[in-house]
Design an enzyme around this catalytic site. Structure first.
Site, PDB file in Angstrom:
ATOM      1  N   THR A 184       0.845  -1.204   0.000  1.00 41.30           N
ATOM      2  CA  THR A 184       0.000   0.000   0.000  1.00 41.30           C
ATOM      3  C   THR A 184       0.871   1.242   0.000  1.00 41.30           C
ATOM      4  OG1 THR A 184      -1.756  -1.084   1.203  1.00 41.30           O
ATOM      5  CG2 THR A 184      -1.634   1.314   1.435  1.00 41.30           C
ATOM      6  N   THR A 235       0.689   0.690   6.710  1.00 42.06           N
ATOM      7  CA  THR A 235       0.560  -0.354   5.697  1.00 42.06           C
ATOM      8  C   THR A 235       0.615  -1.687   6.443  1.00 42.06           C
ATOM      9  OG1 THR A 235       1.476  -1.322   3.672  1.00 42.06           O
ATOM     10  CG2 THR A 235       3.050  -0.355   5.201  1.00 42.06           C
TER      11      THR A 235
HETATM   12  N1  ASP Z   1      -3.325  -2.069   4.668  1.00 46.73           N
HETATM   13  C1  ASP Z   1      -3.855  -2.696   3.490  1.00 46.73           C
HETATM   14  C2  ASP Z   1      -5.183  -3.318   3.808  1.00 46.73           C
HETATM   15  O1  ASP Z   1      -5.295  -3.948   4.840  1.00 46.73           O
HETATM   16  C3  ASP Z   1      -2.997  -3.748   2.922  1.00 46.73           C
HETATM   17  C4  ASP Z   1      -1.571  -3.423   2.687  1.00 46.73           C
HETATM   18  O2  ASP Z   1      -0.978  -2.517   3.249  1.00 46.73           O
HETATM   19  O3  ASP Z   1      -1.001  -4.132   1.870  1.00 46.73           O
HETATM   20  O4  ASP Z   1      -6.067  -3.239   2.997  1.00 46.73           O
END
Ligand code: ASP
Length: 324
Positions: A184, A235
């Site tokens: 992310t 993230t």
């Molecule tokens: N934080 C994001 C989610 O849970 C995923 C990620 O950071 O890859 O949707």
């Protein structure tokens, strides 16, 4: 009245600043260190995205614009399997995107579970500036995107489709949580005026259940800004970030006098404490305060962030809570 003009006119009732109650305390900045040289930081090694934000800030762009420009670089990047075009689909093979933005005045906007539109961070800003709402989801968000003339684009790339087809051979409906599964983009920018804003954009967990929403579009969880204090962005496994309202927690800890580093450490510890034993998932935070101090912490090793300042754009490895 036409729908769109209704949206422009129907702002939520304002409160005169003089009528707002005083909070009783204000954040004490370490004044001597305050300079307003632009700063951009973002999650992971998104070098080009962060450089784009940094350059925009250097040429006088505001922090919110710069953060959205950075998010757009990854939203358009088909190689990034956790943001925008090329993002991993849900378990039914449909890519859906989440994003949010927050500015220095405390305004925010978010879109959730958006299909077939790439620039969801910009769309979140349009929710913030052109509607009386903070969040739009699914079909409503897509309808709004069409009204705002965002081009409709299929998001499932051949590469992402192939990976999904491979996943379907074993088809575990529990998302596999590991450090490699998170990319992310979360961006925090401080502009020449010294104002802080941020953006966060994701396709969420790969092969998630349809309709699943993580932390990234949730103000306070995936992103939080308070221009008196600073900002934080997350993230990793969104469910765990939401349970501790991680980004808000970090900003409030900074307000109480913690450095961005101490605040990120405590937010990660808060998550660890809730686990029985060693967590098998990744969460990482980055934070920036008004004085330009930066903090970052992650659960598992492998997380890095980008830091643009004084025309230099560096990738920085972050200390993990679990050094395995
Ligand atoms: N934080 C994001 C989610 O849970 C995923 C990620 O950071 O890859 O949707």
């Amino acid at each position: 009245m036409k729908r769109r003009s209704f949206l422009h006119k129907a702002t939520l009732a304002g409160v005169a600043p003089a009528m707002l109650p005083k909070t009783g305390f204000s954040y004490q900045k370490s004044d001597s260190t305050i300079t307003n040289d632009p700063i951009a930081i973002c999650t992971w090694n998104f070098e080009q995205a962060n450089a784009t934000a940094g350059k925009a800030l250097m040429s006088g762009d505001n922090a919110l614009n710069a953060a959205i420009l950075a998010a757009q670089v990854e939203e358009e990047n088909p190689e990034n399997s956790t943001v925008g075009l090329g993002g991993a689909p849900d378990r039914d093979g449909q890519v859906s995107l989440d994003a949010c933005v927050m500015d220095h005045q405390g305004n925010c906007g978010a879109v959730l579970a958006v299909e077939n539109f790439v620039h969801v961070a910009a769309l979140a800003r349009d929710v913030m500036t052109k509607t009386p709402h903070v969040m739009l989801s699914g079909k409503g968000a897509e309808m709004f995107a069409r009204e705002q003339n965002y081009p409709s684009t299929p998001l499932l790339t051949p590469q992402a489709k192939k990976a999904w087809e491979q996943w379907k051979e074993t088809e575990k409906y529990q998302p596999i949580i590991n450090v490699e599964n998170h990319d992310t983009i979360g961006v925090l920018c401080r502009d020449k005026e010294g104002n802080i804003s941020g953006a966060c954009s994701t396709s969420g967990l790969g092969y998630k259940m349809k309709g699943r929403i993580g932390d990234s579009p949730i103000i306070g969880s995936g992103l939080f800004i308070d221009n008196e204090v600073g900002g934080a962005v997350a993230t990793g496994m969104g469910e765990e970030v939401v349970k501790t309202v991680g980004s808000f927690l970090i900003v409030e800890l900074m307000r109480q006098g913690k450095t961005p580093q101490e605040a990120c450490d405590q937010a990660i510890e808060r998550i660890i404490k809730k686990q029985q034993g060693t967590p098998n998932f990744q969460v990482a935070y980055i934070a920036l305060d008004k004085a330009g101090n930066i903090g970052a912490r992650c659960i598992h090793k492998g997380f890095t962030y980008m830091h643009f300042q004084n025309n230099s754009n560096k990738n920085i490895a972050v200390k993990a809570y679990i050094n395995s």
